[in-house]
Design an enzyme around this catalytic site. Structure first.
Site, short mmCIF file in Angstrom:
data_model
loop_
_atom_site.label_atom_id
_atom_site.label_comp_id
_atom_site.label_asym_id
_atom_site.label_seq_id
_atom_site.Cartn_x
_atom_site.Cartn_y
_atom_site.Cartn_z
N ARG A 90 0.92 -1.08 -0.39
CA ARG A 90 -0.14 -0.08 -0.08
C ARG A 90 0.69 1.35 0.33
NH1 ARG A 90 -5.07 2.09 4.16
NH2 ARG A 90 -5.31 3.84 3.61
N ASN A 144 -10.39 -4.52 -1.49
CA ASN A 144 -10.48 -3.14 -3.03
C ASN A 144 -9.49 -3.67 -3.93
OD1 ASN A 144 -12.25 -0.38 -1.46
ND2 ASN A 144 -10.80 -0.70 0.46
N CYS A 164 -19.02 -1.31 1.07
CA CYS A 164 -18.12 -0.42 1.21
C CYS A 164 -18.77 0.66 1.88
CB CYS A 164 -17.96 0.49 -0.27
SG CYS A 164 -16.95 1.82 -0.27
N HIS A 194 -16.12 4.20 -4.71
CA HIS A 194 -14.74 5.69 -4.77
C HIS A 194 -15.66 6.74 -5.68
CE1 HIS A 194 -12.74 3.15 -1.69
NE2 HIS A 194 -14.12 2.29 -1.55
N TYR A 241 -14.08 10.56 -1.48
CA TYR A 241 -12.39 10.37 -2.69
C TYR A 241 -12.91 10.95 -3.86
CZ TYR A 241 -12.17 6.09 0.23
OH TYR A 241 -12.02 4.86 0.67
#
Length: 417
Positions: A90, A144, A164, A194, A241
């Site tokens: 990440r 995700n 989500c 998102h 987002y």
């Protein structure tokens, strides 16, 4: 009823277990099977989960099987919440794109594509085993990038929905501002995972969003990181987002000067695991609220109760478009309210979507189609094509440079590279 969680050693798991304990009447679970390759971490999370259930007087047993076949066997539903590569990957997702002047985020843009490349093949392998040993089980994906992963699962023929926490987060925050119970609040939530907008907030059938923006606009704008003037002019609430799109250059500047979210989360996770290791801790730690995933437990338990029970209800899920947004292909995956029952999801009729939103939705949906193809089939040219199609990248030289960098950085997770 047996539930299985793939990625059971996630620090999120006690959040889910807390929801199972509190909402036991909605979902009568008898066994919670936690599957994870990190056995040391799994032991801590499983122990914490068992203590939460025991404190609540919940009869469910927590098991830690060694294989996906054992975990999924006899399960009514399997939740996917895995992170291939962990926080180290990440961190790369969030920092590498900055070298090319692009936003660095784990699910949006180049970082989201890197995550999909690592994750989709693993999820599909696991889902194939679920289908083999528990063909009637539902797969609920919280992994995700949810939209792309859910699309890959549906393309492969699995009984799957994506989940989500953005919609339930807005519902709970709006309810608090309005001083009403959350179940009285319904959202006109439209878009892709998102990439969503709240176009109306209904209480008793009346749209109270204009009044919310008038009275609480500054607070709502601060939560989504956008100017209140923009929210009031558009008359909608974009998800946080959307800041990566509407304020891209400002976000990149902030990210270059700051610390990656992955670094902060890694510190939080380390402290959470220390708490989980303490045998005296038997309630969800307050620190877990800083990990992210607020209201995940309520969303997951409520969705599972509708999928596995006899009380259909409306939930915001990731599902096949099938005409919900007429400007998208039916096979696209959208995030909209739907009536959920054991037979699946039936989306609500969606009001006409103006070009301001439909254009960006169409653009990102085209990217997601190419991203899914790259994740399933591999190939650096497919990676470059997906990046070229993304509205936050869209330049050939940048797309090719990023493709080479992403593949090199993730090579250990890409069998075709």
């Amino acid at each position: 009823m047996k539930l299985a969680v793939v990625g059971g050693a996630s620090t999120y798991t006690p959040e889910l277990v807390d929801g199972l304990a509190r909402l036991r009447d909605d979902l009568p679970v008898t066994e919670l099977a936690l599957l994870d390759p990190d056995k040391e971490r799994l032991a801590l999370v499983a122990g914490m989960s068992a203590r939460i259930l025991r404190r609540a007087g919940h009869p469910a047993v927590v098991s830690t099987p060694d294989t996906i076949d054992d975990a999924a066997a006899d399960a009514s539903a399997v939740l996917f919440q895995l992170r291939v590569g962990g926080q180290a990957a990440r961190h790369v997702d969030e920092t590498l794109p900055l070298e090319c002047g692009c936003v660095g985020q784990e699910t949006v843009g180049a970082g989201g594509l890197a995550m999909a490349l690592r994750t989709v093949p693993v999820v599909l392998e696991l889902a194939a085993r679920v289908a083999a040993v528990a063909p009637s089980a539902w797969i609920v994906d919280f992994t995700n990038p949810v939209g792309i992963v859910t699309r890959a699962l549906l393309d492969a023929g699995h009984r799957a929905l994506g989940l989500c926490n953005v919609a339930i987060g807005f519902q709970r925050r709006f309810a608090k501002l309005l001083g009403v119970a959350p179940e009285r609040v319904a959202l006109d939530h439209v878009g892709l995972n998102h990439l969503t907008w709240e176009r109306a907030v209904y209480v008793g059938g009346e749209d109270v969003l204009p009044a919310l923006l008038d009275k609480h606009g500054e607070e709502i704008a601060a939560q989504v990181g956008l100017p209140v003037s923009l929210l009031r002019r558009l008359g909608v609430v974009p998800s946080y987002y959307l800041r990566y799109y509407y304020e891209h250059d400002a976000v990149v500047k902030e990210q270059v000067a700051g610390e990656s979210r992955a670094s902060a989360v890694a510190e939080i996770e380390s402290e959470l695991l220390r708490l989980y290791a303490d045998p005296s801790v038997d309630t969800k730690p307050e620190l877990l609220g800083r990990r992210g995933g607020a209201f995940y437990s309520e969303a997951a338990v409520a969705l599972l109760a509708s999928l596995l029970g006899d009380a259909p209800a409306v939930h915001v899920v990731n599902m096949r478009n099938n005409g919900a947004l007429p400007f998208l292909p039916d096979h696209a995956v959208v995030e909209v309210p739907a009536t959920i029952s054991p037979s699946g999801a039936q989306s609500w009729p969606v009001r006409s979507v103006p070009p301001l939103y439909s254009g960006l939705i169409s653009h990102v949906a085209a990217y997601e189609s190419l991203a899914c193809r790259a994740a399933v089939h591999g190939g650096i040219d497919r990676v470059a094509d997906a990046l070229l199609a993304h509205p936050l990248i869209g330049q050939a030289s940048v797309a090719e440079d990023l493709a080479a960098r992403l593949v090199a950085a993730n090579r250990e997770h890409l069998r075709w590279a």
